[in-house]
Design an enzyme around this catalytic site. Sequence first.
Site, PDB file in Angstrom:
ATOM      1  N   LYS A 180       0.976 -16.637  30.281  1.00 21.31           N
ATOM      2  CA  LYS A 180       1.643 -17.927  30.514  1.00 21.31           C
ATOM      3  C   LYS A 180       1.746 -18.210  32.016  1.00 21.31           C
ATOM      4  O   LYS A 180       1.575 -19.351  32.445  1.00 21.31           O
ATOM      5  CB  LYS A 180       3.034 -17.925  29.852  1.00 21.31           C
ATOM      6  CG  LYS A 180       2.948 -17.929  28.327  1.00 21.31           C
ATOM      7  CD  LYS A 180       4.271 -17.618  27.642  1.00 21.31           C
ATOM      8  CE  LYS A 180       4.074 -17.454  26.139  1.00 21.31           C
ATOM      9  NZ  LYS A 180       5.287 -16.992  25.431  1.00 21.31           N
ATOM     10  N   GLN A 189      11.402 -14.859  26.638  1.00 18.31           N
ATOM     11  CA  GLN A 189      10.408 -14.206  25.781  1.00 18.31           C
ATOM     12  C   GLN A 189      11.107 -13.400  24.687  1.00 18.31           C
ATOM     13  O   GLN A 189      11.944 -12.538  24.977  1.00 18.31           O
ATOM     14  CB  GLN A 189       9.497 -13.309  26.643  1.00 18.31           C
ATOM     15  CG  GLN A 189       8.305 -12.751  25.894  1.00 18.31           C
ATOM     16  CD  GLN A 189       7.333 -13.821  25.393  1.00 18.31           C
ATOM     17  OE1 GLN A 189       6.975 -14.734  26.102  1.00 18.31           O
ATOM     18  NE2 GLN A 189       6.921 -13.706  24.137  1.00 18.31           N
ATOM     19  N   ASP A 200       9.998 -24.428  24.325  1.00 19.95           N
ATOM     20  CA  ASP A 200       9.546 -23.682  23.148  1.00 19.95           C
ATOM     21  C   ASP A 200       9.891 -24.443  21.857  1.00 19.95           C
ATOM     22  O   ASP A 200       9.393 -24.100  20.783  1.00 19.95           O
ATOM     23  CB  ASP A 200      10.261 -22.321  23.098  1.00 19.95           C
ATOM     24  CG  ASP A 200       9.320 -21.166  23.388  1.00 19.95           C
ATOM     25  OD1 ASP A 200       8.094 -21.373  23.339  1.00 19.95           O
ATOM     26  OD2 ASP A 200       9.827 -20.057  23.672  1.00 19.95           O
TER      27      ASP A 200
END
Length: 296
Positions: free
Chosen positions: A54, A98, A121
């Site tokens: 990412k 994460q 997200d």
Amino acid sequence: MPNEIIDGKRIAQLIKDEVREHSAALRARRDVVPGLAFMLVGENPASQSYVASKERACEYCGFHSTTLRLPLETSEAEVLGRIDTWNIDPDIHGILVQLPLPKHIDEDRVIEAISPRKDVDGFHPINVGKLVIGQECFLPCTPAGIQELLIRSNVATAGKHVVVVGRSNIVGKPIANILLQKAVGANAVVTVTHSAAPDIAVYTRQADILIVATGRVNTVTADMVKEGVVVIDVGINRIEDADTAKGYRIVGDVDYEGVRQKSSLITPVPGGVGPMTIAMLMKNTYQSALRSATQR
Ligand code: NDP
């Protein structure tokens, strides 16, 4: 039946190129650089590798990114405090913690601490609720990527029967809700099936578009689909393979070789849905930066 492949790698690259171009324009026009903050707690190797990918995508797209690597024993209060700081930082447009987090940290509490306006997200309950009722929101990246694959492969969804196998909060439920909306690129008739169904083949055989996200190898085999079906295989499974240098290979949830004999279009694994997740994360972050720039 022509069984063509949906090339997720190529489509993801196109999206990243578009985002890169738009991000350069935003910088030139408004002096805004999209900013994405990552938090990584502990040393899970898979999480480290995801965050590294990412970070590379951010660099490619011309974004600013910052990664906070915290030790495994970090307290929940510390994690929440860091999120609060990013929530009010005007240079940060997206926050990504994460997952999975260590067991002593409540994941739901952490997700809810992220400002819904920076929740790139798409996991915050406010964004999930908005998705369900059809309001504009951040869509979770993997299901948003699946919709984008269908649109860019000219697969019409309106009035088609989409069957989703799996009902997780990150894939099954959101993709069902996205394709159910009365909207362009959606408007499908959606069935969701899962492990409680006595025989999922009853449903999968009816699918015009079949989306499989179970995390189980060979959940769907050729006898379970009809001719001409479009198949999206979300699964990522590692299976032993002594013939490869690493001793394993990655396969999806669908018996690819068998099912592709009957499908009109199918995503390979790897190279199908996988690359789309990061591309859509970049798109969400750019959109967040654009929104903050136009609302200043
Ligand atoms: P989860 O384990 O959270 O959910 C799996 C779902 O599949 C559950 O709803 C489960 O049913 C259902 N299921 C399991 N086995 C069967 C079966 N035999 N028949 C019918 N339904 C079944 O998985 P995720 O949704 O998180 O992930 C699914 C797969 O997608 C994994 O391989 C994962 O690695 C991959 N993935 C890929 C991503 C990408 O970027 N390409 C991103 C996210 C996930 P029940 O609810 O009843 O338990």
